[in-house]
Design a protein around this motif. Structure first.
Motif, PDB file in Angstrom:
ATOM      1  N   THR A   8       0.823  -1.183   0.000  1.00 32.65           N
ATOM      2  CA  THR A   8       0.000   0.000   0.000  1.00 32.65           C
ATOM      3  C   THR A   8       0.881   1.267   0.000  1.00 32.65           C
ATOM      4  O   THR A   8       0.628   2.219  -0.764  1.00 32.65           O
ATOM      5  CB  THR A   8      -0.882  -0.015   1.282  1.00 32.65           C
ATOM      6  N   ARG A   9       1.950   1.269   0.837  1.00 28.20           N
ATOM      7  CA  ARG A   9       2.692   2.518   1.038  1.00 28.20           C
ATOM      8  C   ARG A   9       3.623   2.843  -0.125  1.00 28.20           C
ATOM      9  O   ARG A   9       3.963   4.011  -0.347  1.00 28.20           O
ATOM     10  CB  ARG A   9       3.432   2.476   2.370  1.00 28.20           C
ATOM     11  N   GLY A  10       4.002   1.808  -0.885  1.00 25.33           N
ATOM     12  CA  GLY A  10       4.836   2.056  -2.054  1.00 25.33           C
ATOM     13  C   GLY A  10       4.130   2.959  -3.060  1.00 25.33           C
ATOM     14  O   GLY A  10       4.756   3.769  -3.752  1.00 25.33           O
ATOM     15  N   VAL A  11       2.797   2.830  -3.139  1.00 26.08           N
ATOM     16  CA  VAL A  11       2.035   3.644  -4.101  1.00 26.08           C
ATOM     17  C   VAL A  11       2.056   5.113  -3.671  1.00 26.08           C
ATOM     18  O   VAL A  11       2.268   6.014  -4.484  1.00 26.08           O
ATOM     19  CB  VAL A  11       0.577   3.129  -4.203  1.00 26.08           C
ATOM     20  N   THR A  12       1.887   5.335  -2.377  1.00 18.49           N
ATOM     21  CA  THR A  12       1.907   6.702  -1.854  1.00 18.49           C
ATOM     22  C   THR A  12       3.290   7.337  -2.069  1.00 18.49           C
ATOM     23  O   THR A  12       3.406   8.496  -2.488  1.00 18.49           O
ATOM     24  CB  THR A  12       1.574   6.679  -0.344  1.00 18.49           C
ATOM     25  N   LEU A  13       4.324   6.551  -1.804  1.00 21.21           N
ATOM     26  CA  LEU A  13       5.692   7.069  -1.991  1.00 21.21           C
ATOM     27  C   LEU A  13       5.944   7.396  -3.460  1.00 21.21           C
ATOM     28  O   LEU A  13       6.566   8.425  -3.778  1.00 21.21           O
ATOM     29  CB  LEU A  13       6.712   6.040  -1.481  1.00 21.21           C
ATOM     30  N   ALA A  14       5.437   6.542  -4.348  1.00 17.36           N
ATOM     31  CA  ALA A  14       5.627   6.784  -5.779  1.00 17.36           C
ATOM     32  C   ALA A  14       4.962   8.101  -6.201  1.00 17.36           C
ATOM     33  O   ALA A  14       5.514   8.871  -7.001  1.00 17.36           O
ATOM     34  CB  ALA A  14       5.046   5.613  -6.581  1.00 17.36           C
ATOM     35  N   LYS A  15       3.787   8.350  -5.632  1.00 21.15           N
ATOM     36  CA  LYS A  15       3.092   9.604  -5.960  1.00 21.15           C
ATOM     37  C   LYS A  15       3.886  10.815  -5.470  1.00 21.15           C
ATOM     38  O   LYS A  15       3.974  11.847  -6.142  1.00 21.15           O
ATOM     39  CB  LYS A  15       1.690   9.612  -5.328  1.00 21.15           C
ATOM     40  N   ARG A  16       4.470  10.683  -4.285  1.00 22.39           N
ATOM     41  CA  ARG A  16       5.273  11.812  -3.768  1.00 22.39           C
ATOM     42  C   ARG A  16       6.509  12.061  -4.624  1.00 22.39           C
ATOM     43  O   ARG A  16       6.867  13.193  -4.916  1.00 22.39           O
ATOM     44  CB  ARG A  16       5.726  11.508  -2.331  1.00 22.39           C
ATOM     45  N   LEU A  44       9.336  15.159  -8.821  1.00 25.88           N
ATOM     46  CA  LEU A  44       9.868  15.200 -10.189  1.00 25.88           C
ATOM     47  C   LEU A  44       9.206  16.311 -10.987  1.00 25.88           C
ATOM     48  O   LEU A  44       9.862  17.032 -11.745  1.00 25.88           O
ATOM     49  CB  LEU A  44       9.635  13.854 -10.890  1.00 25.88           C
ATOM     50  N   ALA A  45       7.910  16.464 -10.786  1.00 21.87           N
ATOM     51  CA  ALA A  45       7.174  17.502 -11.509  1.00 21.87           C
ATOM     52  C   ALA A  45       7.665  18.876 -11.106  1.00 21.87           C
ATOM     53  O   ALA A  45       7.801  19.773 -11.954  1.00 21.87           O
ATOM     54  CB  ALA A  45       5.677  17.363 -11.234  1.00 21.87           C
ATOM     55  N   GLN A  46       7.975  19.024  -9.809  1.00 18.31           N
ATOM     56  CA  GLN A  46       8.492  20.324  -9.348  1.00 18.31           C
ATOM     57  C   GLN A  46       9.840  20.630  -9.970  1.00 18.31           C
ATOM     58  O   GLN A  46      10.115  21.743 -10.393  1.00 18.31           O
ATOM     59  CB  GLN A  46       8.651  20.306  -7.823  1.00 18.31           C
ATOM     60  N   ILE A  47      10.693  19.601 -10.011  1.00 16.23           N
ATOM     61  CA  ILE A  47      12.055  19.806 -10.506  1.00 16.23           C
ATOM     62  C   ILE A  47      12.058  20.000 -12.022  1.00 16.23           C
ATOM     63  O   ILE A  47      12.653  20.918 -12.557  1.00 16.23           O
ATOM     64  CB  ILE A  47      12.952  18.596 -10.161  1.00 16.23           C
ATOM     65  N   ASP A  48      11.327  19.127 -12.693  1.00 18.17           N
ATOM     66  CA  ASP A  48      11.470  19.017 -14.134  1.00 18.17           C
ATOM     67  C   ASP A  48      10.299  19.625 -14.910  1.00 18.17           C
ATOM     68  O   ASP A  48      10.407  19.886 -16.097  1.00 18.17           O
ATOM     69  CB  ASP A  48      11.585  17.522 -14.482  1.00 18.17           C
ATOM     70  N   GLY A  49       9.174  19.783 -14.207  1.00 19.65           N
ATOM     71  CA  GLY A  49       7.999  20.355 -14.847  1.00 19.65           C
ATOM     72  C   GLY A  49       7.219  19.392 -15.717  1.00 19.65           C
ATOM     73  O   GLY A  49       6.320  19.796 -16.441  1.00 19.65           O
ATOM     74  N   THR A  50       7.538  18.104 -15.635  1.00 24.79           N
ATOM     75  CA  THR A  50       6.756  17.136 -16.434  1.00 24.79           C
ATOM     76  C   THR A  50       6.045  16.154 -15.518  1.00 24.79           C
ATOM     77  O   THR A  50       6.497  15.852 -14.425  1.00 24.79           O
ATOM     78  CB  THR A  50       7.671  16.327 -17.391  1.00 24.79           C
ATOM     79  N   GLU A  51       4.892  15.679 -16.026  1.00 18.73           N
ATOM     80  CA  GLU A  51       4.109  14.688 -15.273  1.00 18.73           C
ATOM     81  C   GLU A  51       4.608  13.295 -15.619  1.00 18.73           C
ATOM     82  O   GLU A  51       4.547  12.876 -16.771  1.00 18.73           O
ATOM     83  CB  GLU A  51       2.624  14.792 -15.654  1.00 18.73           C
ATOM     84  N   VAL A  52       5.099  12.580 -14.625  1.00 19.39           N
ATOM     85  CA  VAL A  52       5.530  11.196 -14.836  1.00 19.39           C
ATOM     86  C   VAL A  52       4.361  10.272 -14.484  1.00 19.39           C
ATOM     87  O   VAL A  52       3.745  10.445 -13.437  1.00 19.39           O
ATOM     88  CB  VAL A  52       6.754  10.884 -13.947  1.00 19.39           C
ATOM     89  N   PRO A  53       4.030   9.322 -15.357  1.00 20.48           N
ATOM     90  CA  PRO A  53       2.929   8.397 -15.015  1.00 20.48           C
ATOM     91  C   PRO A  53       3.236   7.586 -13.746  1.00 20.48           C
ATOM     92  O   PRO A  53       4.349   7.084 -13.608  1.00 20.48           O
ATOM     93  CB  PRO A  53       2.813   7.473 -16.227  1.00 20.48           C
ATOM     94  N   VAL A  54       2.231   7.506 -12.871  1.00 18.80           N
ATOM     95  CA  VAL A  54       2.382   6.739 -11.628  1.00 18.80           C
ATOM     96  C   VAL A  54       1.297   5.674 -11.563  1.00 18.80           C
ATOM     97  O   VAL A  54       0.139   5.947 -11.864  1.00 18.80           O
ATOM     98  CB  VAL A  54       2.225   7.642 -10.381  1.00 18.80           C
ATOM     99  N   GLY A  55       1.674   4.467 -11.171  1.00 19.01           N
ATOM    100  CA  GLY A  55       0.672   3.409 -11.044  1.00 19.01           C
ATOM    101  C   GLY A  55       0.918   2.553  -9.822  1.00 19.01           C
ATOM    102  O   GLY A  55       1.758   2.875  -8.977  1.00 19.01           O
ATOM    103  N   ALA A  56       0.141   1.470  -9.752  1.00 23.77           N
ATOM    104  CA  ALA A  56       0.261   0.538  -8.637  1.00 23.77           C
ATOM    105  C   ALA A  56       0.424  -0.870  -9.192  1.00 23.77           C
ATOM    106  O   ALA A  56      -0.194  -1.233 -10.191  1.00 23.77           O
ATOM    107  CB  ALA A  56      -0.987   0.598  -7.757  1.00 23.77           C
ATOM    108  N   LEU A  57       1.268  -1.633  -8.554  1.00 20.74           N
ATOM    109  CA  LEU A  57       1.511  -3.009  -8.994  1.00 20.74           C
ATOM    110  C   LEU A  57       1.352  -3.925  -7.778  1.00 20.74           C
ATOM    111  O   LEU A  57       2.215  -3.970  -6.908  1.00 20.74           O
ATOM    112  CB  LEU A  57       2.929  -3.130  -9.581  1.00 20.74           C
ATOM    113  N   ASP A  58       0.197  -4.625  -7.724  1.00 24.42           N
ATOM    114  CA  ASP A  58      -0.016  -5.560  -6.608  1.00 24.42           C
ATOM    115  C   ASP A  58       0.709  -6.856  -6.921  1.00 24.42           C
ATOM    116  O   ASP A  58       0.557  -7.411  -8.008  1.00 24.42           O
ATOM    117  CB  ASP A  58      -1.510  -5.827  -6.392  1.00 24.42           C
TER     118      ASP A  58
END
Lengths: 443, 181, 318
Positions: free
Chosen positions: B39-47, B52-66
């Protein structure tokens, strides 16, 4: 081998009413009183034991001929003696069916040879239990087997006309029809009591009305033609009401109830354990209470076992594939003690009536079954003070399909005396050869 | 005895550093996909994606892998509830960064690598974890680590994230009850 | 949960957990590789004493998607037709070292016996026993209801407050029994509609409202109406006069369908008798979820098999 013609029972509690010694000689009670002396006699210390006349079971399945893997006349007789019985009536649904003099005489002879109990064959009402034509009722009655009770038990004599004729015809020789009351159309593929439990378990229901409607019809027929009628294994509160009504009208109907219907209820089917599958089925707690009350007030005349042995495999299977029936000879008196005596509904003399005197009368047996001088020495000595968790080890029948395993039952049969000789002593069956010899000697 | 491993500020710093390292390793955000392990890996990935978006200005796709169905301990541990899998883009030829809270035996990551093959063939798979506590049972190592924590088997590491648990905190304590870290 | 024998002994948390796992299984349907390795190396026997191609195929698909090895054992062409007892068959399977049994049997209670007789010691999944229960059907119905009502928001939810009407042969229906217990556990209000001849004795003690009028029950605009199959053998046994009359009083006819609001979904466990308990128009309508039920059956059965076959202690780990 030590054999005495004399047995002196000391300090027995006679039917729960008085303490006395009983002297038995040559198969007959020769004295009853205080401090009897008999130097040659075998002494049985009966202090604390209840003495009752030997029990009579009007409804036993001995399975021989034809189903010897379940029971034989010998093994069934041993089970009966272990339960305190000295006479059993053997049902006719053997193979071949006991619908002629030959079969009933064979069954009687096997019983005489075994010697544990008096075996009185019941004759079939209809040929092959098929419910179509009357069996050789007169020939069976006048045979050496002296058949006095006729029943298609296992099947109902459902044809009204045939039932009427049968009840009329057996008046010729003082016989009685014992009806297995079950409307066949209302019980097609029936598996257990019809009610909430059967609905939940998905098992076809056996409705109370299928029994009650036949009983209602038959008491009316009995009244109309002035015949006796006996109803086997009555199982519902509604049936009790009909019998109460019939008896109030003076109809000559007698009724039996089984020990299992006095103790067990339909919810025991919940685990699909086919040991609880029986016909008629286990009913509700309200039915059980009504049956107990009906024994107490005399509406129900007798307790009969419907001892129905079946091989293990026919019970260790799917419920709807399993055989109907349960063994019950060994456990009958402990159950009556537990359900009726301990609860204050019956006295011990009542027990003597419902388990010995009344069934003997219905079956036209000789003797009064009183523990008095001159009577045949058929006696059971019962210890009501013990109690134990029932198990298959308590079953001496060839089949072990008891539903009472794990249930605590009060009391045990300590000694059984038939025709003046011991068939059970100190809770153990007497050796087959000894009993056969003793039985032959008195025979 | 409970000891604090990461305070809220430490955690933010660690995740920011991981984001920078990912950018550096990947030479930018192109073809990058972050997949958190529930569960927490997904939250960390979003953060990390937000950073990354702040630094680079691009949206990186984020997902979850159970990875529940791919675990090798399904028969020996109590039944696990499954979680949602959400792979938002085709991962064929991409750089997938798996994100989890704690790296321990390596078996979860092994299961994740198996799960990933059912979605396609990434060019590269990387692993980012907040805590590496050692005791690997498989030849697996993390590419990006928030904090290395030498630990004993008898200890349990508890990761709390504000989105799920109300606050950010990582602690270590003697293990008292059953259940995997 | 070691076995799934009945929905009556299923608690709410376990039921919802199975439905949630099924949601994750459903997501698999959108992937290229529709297979998970969770039950790799496990051998599951589909022990079918009764013909039911659709249920067997659904279980088989579920088992294969979880990578289990599957053995199909049907009464036809096996030793069962030679008279081998359930006990002998069970002990034989046990001796072969199989890992789970999915059983369909015409005798009520047969799965219960397999689970508790000591003949074999593996998880037992009831795939329909006599007129007793069909728990996976009820679970897939609940899954379908949840999906229809809550869409993407279904996870973790029960069916609280939903009004469900079940119509037809309640007396002989294992689907009805399993649904009644499960729907009640999940908080739904259940109305059963049946002729008195097909109403189980004692139903007044069940968590349902009983009605003998389908029109009244539909008037209340329920969230779902579940039509049950009428078995052909009931036709001959005087439960109702004839098929025409059954359809007229108890069928979801085209006329009844047209009066039904769009918010009422239509369910049927299949196979349908079109024109008898359900009209073609109703079965093929936009609010019919009958094919979705079939689809969801595989996911729910995957979730059930996953739940009974994994885990050392049988409890749910969060």
């Amino acid at each position: 081998m030590y054999m005495s013609n004399e047995i002196l029972i000391t300090g027995a509690n006679i039917m729960g009413e008085a303490t006395a010694d009983i002297l038995v000689r040559d198969g007959v009670i020769t004295a009853v009183g205080a401090k009897l002396e008999a130097p040659e006699a075998r002494i049985i210390d009966a202090k604390g034991l209840i003495a009752l006349p030997g029990l009579v079971d009007l409804h036993t399945h001995l399975r021989e001929p034809g189903f010897e893997q379940s029971e034989t006349v010998l093994t069934g007789s041993r089970a009966a003696a272990a339960g305190g019985f000295t006479t059993v009536f053997a049902m006719a649904n053997t193979s071949p069916v006991a619908d002629n003099a030959g079969v009933v005489e064979q069954v009687k002879r096997l019983g005489d040879e075994a010697g544990y109990v008096t075996v009185r064959p019941i004759g079939a009402v209809t040929v092959g239990l098929a419910g179509e034509t009357l069996a050789d009722l007169g020939s069976m009655a006048t045979s050496r087997a002296q058949v006095s009770v006729f029943s298609d038990d296992g099947k109902c004599v459902h044809d009204s006309l045939l039932m009427r004729r049968a009840m009329e015809y057996v008046k010729t020789f003082g016989g009685v029809i014992a009806q297995h009351a079950q409307d066949p159309r209302l019980t097609i593929d029936a598996q257990m009591n019809e009610g909430e439990v059967s609905s939940r378990l998905g098992l076809n229901g056996w409705p109370a009305v299928a029994e009650e409607s036949i009983i209602a019809r038959d008491v009316l027929l009995a009244e109309h033609i002035g015949s006796r009628l006996h109803i086997c294994h009555l199982s519902t509160a509604g049936s009790v009401e009909i019998i109460r009504w019939a008896k109030a009208r003076g109809i000559a109907v007698t009724v039996e109830v089984t020990p299992h219907h006095l103790l067990l209820t339909d919810d025991l089917a919940e685990n699909y354990d086919a040991r609880f599958k029986v016909n008629p089925p286990l009913r509700t707690a309200a039915d059980v209470q009504a049956l107990r009350a009906a024994v107490a007030d005399g509406t129900i005349d007798i307790v009969a076992t419907d001892h129905a042995p079946h091989p293990h495999d026919t019970k260790d299977c799917e419920w709807d594939q399993a055989s109907f029936g349960m063994v019950g000879l060994e456990s009958a008196l402990p159950i009556v003690n537990t359900t009726l005596v301990s609860t204050g509904l019956l006295s011990w003399s009542d027990v003597a009536r419902v388990m010995s005197q009344a069934p003997a009368q219905i079956g036209s047996l000789e003797g009064n079954r009183a523990l008095t001088v001159g009577e045949v020495a058929d006696i059971v000595l019962f210890d009501p003070s013990t109690s134990r968790e029932w198990s298959t080890d308590d079953v001496v029948s060839r089949s072990k399909n008891t539903p009472f395993s794990g249930i605590t039952l009060a009391g045990s049969v300590v000694h059984t005396i038939r025709h003046g000789y011991l068939t059970v002593t100190d809770g153990l069956l007497v050796d087959e050869k000894v009993v056969a010899e003793a039985g032959g000697f008195r025979g | 005895m409970t000891a604090t491993l990461l305070q809220p500020a430490d955690m933010t710093r660690a995740l920011t550093r991981i984001a920078h390292e990912i950018l550096e390793g990947n030479r930018g955000t192109s073809d990058l996909v972050l997949l958190g392990i529930p569960t927490r890996g997904v939250t960390l990935a979003k953060r990390i994606a937000a950073t990354l978006a702040q630094i680079d200005g691009t949206e990186v796709p984020v997902g979850a892998l159970d990875v529940t169905m791919y675990r090798d301990d399904l028969m020996s541990n109590p039944t696990r509830a499954t979680a949602q899998t959400d792979v938002p883009v085709d991962i064929e030829g991409k750089t997938v960064v798996l994100v989890d809270d704690v790296l321990y035996s390596g078996r979860t990551v092994r299961a994740a690598l198996d799960a990933l093959t059912n979605f396609g063939r990434p060019e590269t798979v990387r692993l980012a974890v907040l805590i590496d506590r050692g005791h690997r049972q498989l030849p697996i190592r993390a590419d990006y680590v928030g904090k290395n924590v030498p630990s004993a088997h008898s200890e349990r590491i508890n990761v709390r994230l504000s989105e799920i648990d109300g606050n950010d905190l990582v602690t270590i304590a003697e293990h008292t009850s059953g259940g995997a870290a | 949960m070691k076995h799934l024998l009945s929905t009556r002994d299923l608690d709410r948390a376990t039921a919802i957990s199975i439905l949630d796992v099924a949601l994750d299984m459903a997501a698999l349907g959108t992937r290229d590789v529709k297979k998970l390795p969770a039950l790799r190396g496990k051998t599951i026997v589909n022990l079918f004493y009764e013909d039911s191609t659709r249920t067997r195929i659904s279980f088989e698909a579920a088992e294969k998607r979880l990578s289990a090895d599957v053995i199909n054992f049907s009464a036809k062409g096996s030793s069962v037709s030679k008279g081998e007892s359930l006990k002998d068959t069970a002990q034989t399977l046990d001796a072969m070292g199989i890992d789970a049994v999915v059983v369909r049997h015409s005798s009520s209670g047969a799965p219960h016996l397999l689970a508790h007789s000591g003949w074999l010691d593996v998880p037992i999944v009831n795939a329909g026993d006599g007129t007793h229960e069909h728990p996976t059907q009820a679970l897939l119905d609940a899954f379908t209801l949840r999906e229809s009502m809550f869409d993407d928001d279904a996870r973790g939810k029960g069916l609280d407050g939903l009004n469900i009407v079940i119509v037809g042969d309640i007396l002989h229906s294992r689907v009805a029994r399993s649904n009644i217990w499960l729907l009640a556990t999940l908080g739904a209000n259940v109305t059963v509609v049946a002729p008195p001849t097909l109403t189980p004795p004692g139903i007044e003690t069940w968590p349902v409202r009983l009605s003998h009028s389908l029109d009244d029950a539909l008037e209340a605009a329920p969230d779902a109406v579940m039509m049950l199959r009428i078995q052909s053998e009931r036709m001959k046994a005087a439960f109702f006069p004839n098929a025409r009359e059954y359809a007229k009083f108890w069928g979801l006819t085209a006329a009844r369908y047209r009066k039904l609001g769009e918010s009422t979904i239509i369910m049927h466990p299949g196979p349908m008798n079109r024109g008898l308990e359900i009209s073609g128009e109703a079965a093929d309508s936009p609010q019919s979820v009958i094919l979705k039920q079939v689809t969801n059956g595989v996911f729910v059965r995957m979730a059930v098999l996953f739940t009974v076959l994994t885990g050392a202690k049988g409890d749910v780990h969060e």
